[in-house]
Design a protein around this motif. Sequence first.
Motif: not given
Length: 141
Positions: A50-51, A68-69, A84-87, A92-93
Amino acid sequence: MGKTCREATNPADAEDVAARASSPLVGLEPAQILQAEEILWDLMAASYLAPLWAAAYQINGGCSDDGFDYLRGWLITQGRTTFEQAIHDPDSLTDHSNLPSDRHAHPSPPGRCRCEISPGAPKPHRRPMEAGRGRGTGPTG
């Protein structure tokens, strides 16, 4: 996988990126290709957050489920560090100028790619959109 976008002439050209991402699969045995698809779906599931969706919605002024896909498929092609940074920090996007958007619907928006390696094969049991649907796990099931 992260090299695919860096090596592409135009990283926003989804067809070029998809061709580069799938080229290592040429010549593999069907079982190996299905293993690669399982990894892809694991990454898609790991990024179904969700974030992350909220950040994409804010950045693009909206984000449909298909959008989103596309975003998560694009994110996978950016490599482990960016993924990993975006997760861990969806904001950071905003550092990426080639972030895909589905705001301007047309047949092939920049960054749009279909995240499927073997279209006719049975799907792994962990597909994000199937989790909990029609399996008696919802509020009415």
